[in-house]
Design a protein around this motif. Structure first.
Motif, mmCIF file in Angstrom:
data_model
loop_
_atom_site.group_PDB
_atom_site.id
_atom_site.type_symbol
_atom_site.label_atom_id
_atom_site.label_comp_id
_atom_site.label_asym_id
_atom_site.label_seq_id
_atom_site.Cartn_x
_atom_site.Cartn_y
_atom_site.Cartn_z
ATOM 1 N N ALA A 26 0.905 -1.100 0.048
ATOM 2 C CA ALA A 26 0.175 0.240 -0.035
ATOM 3 C C ALA A 26 0.865 1.370 0.041
ATOM 4 C CB ALA A 26 -0.937 0.151 1.171
ATOM 5 N N ALA A 27 2.087 1.053 0.772
ATOM 6 C CA ALA A 27 2.712 2.305 0.664
ATOM 7 C C ALA A 27 3.511 2.670 -0.641
ATOM 8 C CB ALA A 27 3.880 2.043 1.813
ATOM 9 N N PHE A 28 3.887 1.700 -1.263
ATOM 10 C CA PHE A 28 4.814 1.798 -2.441
ATOM 11 C C PHE A 28 3.869 2.089 -3.657
ATOM 12 C CE2 PHE A 28 5.407 -2.793 -3.029
ATOM 13 C CZ PHE A 28 4.779 -2.942 -4.611
ATOM 14 N N VAL A 79 11.389 1.614 -1.870
ATOM 15 C CA VAL A 79 11.320 2.698 -1.112
ATOM 16 C C VAL A 79 12.117 2.754 0.227
ATOM 17 C CG1 VAL A 79 9.708 4.556 -0.320
ATOM 18 C CG2 VAL A 79 8.980 3.099 -2.323
ATOM 19 N N PRO A 80 12.702 3.605 0.590
ATOM 20 C CA PRO A 80 13.623 3.499 1.698
ATOM 21 C C PRO A 80 12.958 3.548 2.931
ATOM 22 C CG PRO A 80 14.311 5.462 0.366
ATOM 23 C CD PRO A 80 13.382 4.748 -0.209
ATOM 24 N N TYR A 81 11.894 4.331 3.000
ATOM 25 C CA TYR A 81 10.986 4.305 4.321
ATOM 26 C C TYR A 81 10.335 3.089 4.498
ATOM 27 C CZ TYR A 81 6.167 5.521 2.533
ATOM 28 O OH TYR A 81 5.165 5.649 1.953
ATOM 29 N N ASN A 82 10.154 2.185 3.356
ATOM 30 C CA ASN A 82 9.235 0.928 3.606
ATOM 31 C C ASN A 82 10.139 -0.111 4.517
ATOM 32 O OD1 ASN A 82 6.660 1.358 2.561
ATOM 33 N ND2 ASN A 82 7.181 0.641 0.649
ATOM 34 N N LEU A 83 11.599 0.104 4.287
ATOM 35 C CA LEU A 83 12.328 -0.852 4.941
ATOM 36 C C LEU A 83 12.339 -0.594 6.612
ATOM 37 C CD1 LEU A 83 15.567 -0.722 2.919
ATOM 38 C CD2 LEU A 83 13.966 -2.354 2.657
ATOM 39 N N PHE A 84 12.244 0.494 6.843
ATOM 40 C CA PHE A 84 11.766 0.945 8.305
ATOM 41 C C PHE A 84 10.485 0.577 8.629
ATOM 42 C CE2 PHE A 84 15.060 3.806 6.749
ATOM 43 C CZ PHE A 84 16.174 3.888 7.974
ATOM 44 N N ALA A 136 3.002 6.909 5.069
ATOM 45 C CA ALA A 136 4.023 7.686 5.103
ATOM 46 C C ALA A 136 4.073 8.666 6.633
ATOM 47 C CB ALA A 136 3.878 9.027 3.924
ATOM 48 N N PRO A 137 3.029 9.093 7.185
ATOM 49 C CA PRO A 137 3.057 9.673 8.411
ATOM 50 C C PRO A 137 3.475 8.604 9.254
ATOM 51 C CG PRO A 137 1.256 10.360 7.480
ATOM 52 C CD PRO A 137 1.778 9.332 6.439
ATOM 53 N N LEU A 138 2.908 7.179 9.342
ATOM 54 C CA LEU A 138 3.417 6.178 10.247
ATOM 55 C C LEU A 138 4.740 5.727 10.180
ATOM 56 C CD1 LEU A 138 1.686 4.370 12.157
ATOM 57 C CD2 LEU A 138 1.409 2.885 10.016
#
Length: 406
Positions: free
Chosen positions: A16-18, A204-209, A295-297
């Motif tokens: 959902a994020a990417f 996407v970098p933030y998906n790894l976190f 994204a905010p999460l």
């Protein structure tokens, strides 16, 4: 099957994020300008995404901690640790705040393709009504929802998005032989930056976190590793199929003058009837909403790990981070402001942070003292090195592209 559906969650949220408005737009433009010839690039991006996200998810499961917490713990030299954490903090938090406006605007475009625009005008000031509504929906879901409630909402939204885009692809009646040829690498030079964009919107970098944090919230112990991997592969492949369906829609429609996915949604109507337009618009709406929440999460999880905060979803400090990111997105989207300088900074930071994060993730999951018997195998290391090399190439190219257009 019932047990498998019950265990859906972290991987679905990553998909959902990417699959956000940026991905929808990039895939649409790739289909319009290059037909089916870049489907192979999407296939490579899905494979790379599975490799990196599996490492991140496994780390979260075995350690019970997020990626940023593990980096903070495992990097001993203060100067290196603080430099890396500052870079991660700036790229993910500021970047997500800038991109949040795009996520909300993407959902707004989906609504406007169905209902038309709706603005609140007070004197010379104009505010998009749909930006407020979508932002409020995201706020309520994050504020009132526990992890399990958010997970269920995302599963519903992702399946709505998937059905919408895949059905639209079938409605455009593409030629199967041409679609299959698209998985054979042929297009390199003409679509180089489009190839970079296609891979960059999936890995996407933030998906790894986000993934490591979500896994540590849902599961505990290595006994869940098999179901984690099945859920991950299913979810990322589903997300990849959605991206491919969007590209196929754009290529099969043969509509000219497309600048974004909303233009494609409107352009499909005279060729394929109103159904294609509504399915694509619903998919764009769902894609925007899901990314507007993740994204905010993700930003909140990164801050929590970098600063060593305790507590989870209910923590006041955790909530304050995602509220700030979400509010900035609502404001930028509602007034139509394009924070170009911030977005350029975010693109450069993300271009730098993806290979750096991928490298440290690779380093951490190879530490026997931390991962035990679940550290990377030789085969996983070979795949990991290949993906990290790709990440460095994409990072350098994306940074160079922004500098040239500054």
């Amino acid at each position: 099957m019932k047990d498998f559906l019950k265990n859906l969650g972290p991987g679905i949220l990553v998909s959902a994020a990417f699959i956000g408005p940026g991905t929808v737009t990039v895939c649409s433009l790739a289909g319009v300008h290059f037909g089916y010839s870049l489907l192979w690039a999407l296939l490579i991006s899905v494979i790379a995404c599975i490799i990196l996200q599996e490492m991140s998810a496994r780390l979260g499961l075995i350690t019970g901690k997020s990626l940023s917490e593990n980096i903070r713990q495992e990097l001993k030299p203060p100067v290196i640790r603080n430099t890396v954490l500052i870079l991660i903090f700036s790229a993910i938090v500021i970047g997500n705040a800038a991109y949040e406006a795009g996520n909300i605007t993407g959902a707004v475009l989906g609504m406007e393709a169905i209902t038309g625009s709706l603005n609140i005008v007070i004197g010379d000031f104009s505010l998009n009504f749909w930006s407020l509504i979508i932002g409020l929906f995201a706020f309520l879901l994050l504020w009132l929802g526990t992890y399990k409630k958010i997970e269920k909402a995302f599963i519903a939204l992702v399946f709505l998005m998937s059905i919408s885009f895949i059905v639209t692809a079938f409605l455009t009646r593409p030629k199967l032989s041409e679609v299959l040829e698209g998985f054979i690498p042929q297009q390199f030079n003409a679509g180089l930056f489009t190839i970079i964009a296609l891979v960059g919107t999936t890995v996407v970098p933030y998906n790894l976190f986000l993934h490591a944090s979500l896994v540590s919230e849902k599961w505990n112990g290595r006994k869940n590793l098999p179901i984690l991997r099945k859920e991950l592969v299913f979810s990322i492949i589903l997300g990849g199929l959605v991206s491919m369906a969007i590209l196929i829609c754009a290529a099969a429609a043969d509509v000219q003058g497309i600048e974004n996915a909303a233009d494609l949604a409107v352009g499909l109507e005279p060729l394929f009837g109103s159904l294609a337009k509504y399915f694509l618009a619903l998919g764009l709406l769902a894609a925007g909403i899901t990314s507007a929440i993740t994204a905010p999460l993700a930003a909140a999880f990164v801050v929590k790990g970098c600063l060593g905060w305790k507590g989870g979803f209910a923590s006041g400090r955790f909530k304050s981070v995602w509220i700030i990111v979400l509010m900035l997105g609502i404001i930028f989207s509602g007034i139509g402001l394009k924070p170009v300088q911030i977005i350029n900074f975010a693109q450069i930071s993300n271009g730098l942070v993806l290979p750096i994060v991928a490298f440290f993730l690779f380093w951490i999951v190879n530490r026997r003292s931390l991962m035990g018997e679940d550290k990377n195998t030789l085969f996983q290391n070979i795949l990991g090195v290949a993906v990290i090399a790709l990440a460095f190439f994409l990072g350098l190219k994306s940074v160079w592209n922004v500098i040239q257009n500054w």
